[in-house]
Design a protein around this motif. Structure first.
Motif, PDB file in Angstrom:
ATOM      1  N   LEU A 165      49.268  44.965  40.169  1.00 33.68           N
ATOM      2  CA  LEU A 165      48.229  45.830  40.743  1.00 33.68           C
ATOM      3  C   LEU A 165      47.062  45.999  39.779  1.00 33.68           C
ATOM      4  O   LEU A 165      45.894  45.983  40.201  1.00 33.68           O
ATOM      5  CB  LEU A 165      48.815  47.190  41.132  1.00 33.68           C
ATOM      6  CG  LEU A 165      49.766  47.191  42.339  1.00 33.68           C
ATOM      7  CD1 LEU A 165      50.364  48.583  42.551  1.00 33.68           C
ATOM      8  CD2 LEU A 165      49.045  46.721  43.585  1.00 33.68           C
ATOM      9  N   ALA A 166      47.352  46.134  38.492  1.00 42.09           N
ATOM     10  CA  ALA A 166      46.283  46.258  37.493  1.00 42.09           C
ATOM     11  C   ALA A 166      45.455  44.975  37.434  1.00 42.09           C
ATOM     12  O   ALA A 166      44.214  45.021  37.360  1.00 42.09           O
ATOM     13  CB  ALA A 166      46.873  46.585  36.124  1.00 42.09           C
ATOM     14  N   LEU A 167      46.117  43.832  37.465  1.00 47.85           N
ATOM     15  CA  LEU A 167      45.395  42.560  37.457  1.00 47.85           C
ATOM     16  C   LEU A 167      44.537  42.394  38.703  1.00 47.85           C
ATOM     17  O   LEU A 167      43.402  41.908  38.628  1.00 47.85           O
ATOM     18  CB  LEU A 167      46.385  41.392  37.331  1.00 47.85           C
ATOM     19  CG  LEU A 167      47.063  41.244  35.965  1.00 47.85           C
ATOM     20  CD1 LEU A 167      48.138  40.157  36.027  1.00 47.85           C
ATOM     21  CD2 LEU A 167      46.041  40.929  34.899  1.00 47.85           C
ATOM     22  N   ILE A 168      45.046  42.800  39.827  1.00 46.69           N
ATOM     23  CA  ILE A 168      44.270  42.740  41.073  1.00 46.69           C
ATOM     24  C   ILE A 168      43.046  43.657  40.971  1.00 46.69           C
ATOM     25  O   ILE A 168      41.942  43.271  41.354  1.00 46.69           O
ATOM     26  CB  ILE A 168      45.149  43.106  42.291  1.00 46.69           C
ATOM     27  CG1 ILE A 168      46.165  41.990  42.549  1.00 46.69           C
ATOM     28  CG2 ILE A 168      44.293  43.355  43.533  1.00 46.69           C
ATOM     29  CD1 ILE A 168      47.209  42.326  43.602  1.00 46.69           C
ATOM     30  N   ALA A 169      43.237  44.851  40.439  1.00 49.96           N
ATOM     31  CA  ALA A 169      42.119  45.791  40.290  1.00 49.96           C
ATOM     32  C   ALA A 169      41.048  45.223  39.365  1.00 49.96           C
ATOM     33  O   ALA A 169      39.849  45.333  39.644  1.00 49.96           O
ATOM     34  CB  ALA A 169      42.628  47.129  39.766  1.00 49.96           C
TER      35      ALA A 169
END
Length: 184
Positions: free
Chosen positions: A17-21
């Motif tokens: 999720l952090a990488l997507i953000a």
């Protein structure tokens, strides 16, 4: 379910999720810069060592531009510049090189009155790129021809082209880049 198993599931999900953000943030910033700078975005990317360096330069231009006191012209000034441009165009018939030099001076004067620093061409181009990226190629082409004409190396057709290029930037600066003109 054990704590270890939960952490083994939750930690990768949080990382993904952090990488997507981060990816969405970068794409959004890139899209915003492309929209704001137009063709100048690609030109800057091509001239930089990396896309990241180019985007950093564009962000720096935005910061510098935000610190400038760019203002719309009062109607009286717009009318005066319009009359002066007409005179420069009329001058082209008999003295095309002089007309191109006068067009350059008139555009520089207009930039100055709007609040742009006018110390050197490269800085002028960088400052203009923030709000006028779509017409900046016109300014670059006109300036190149004006430089040629200084050494009498420009043809009449090139000089005519310079006038057209100067006119594109002149009109945009005069109209405040499409925003509503100031009332005086």
């Amino acid at each position: 379910m054990s704590t270890g198993t939960l952490l083994a599931i939750i930690i990768p999900i949080v990382v993904v999720l952090a990488l997507i953000a981060v990816a969405v943030s970068l794409l959004t910033r890139r899209r915003r810069l492309r929209k704001r700078f137009g063709p100048e975005y690609e030109r800057t990317v091509q001239g930089a060592e990396s896309r990241r360096a180019a985007e950093r330069e564009l962000k720096d231009r935005e910061k510098r531009h935000d610190s400038l006191d760019i203002k719309p012209l009062p109607a009286v000034s717009r009318d005066r510049y319009t009359r002066e441009w007409s005179s420069v165009q009329e001058e082209f018939v008999d003295r095309p090189e002089d007309a191109v030099h006068d067009a350059d001076r008139l555009v520089t004067s207009l930039m100055h009155e709007r609040g742009y620093p006018t110390g050197g061409f490269e800085q002028q181009a960088a400052d203009l790129s923030v709000e006028h990226g779509r017409t900046l190629d016109h300014y670059r082409a006109a300036h190149e021809i004006e430089t040629l004409s200084t050494s009498s190396k420009a043809t009449t057709e090139q000089l005519r082209g310079a006038m057209v290029h100067y006119r594109a930037l002149f009109d945009e600066l005069l109209s405040d880049g499409g925003r509503a003109p100031a009332r005086s």
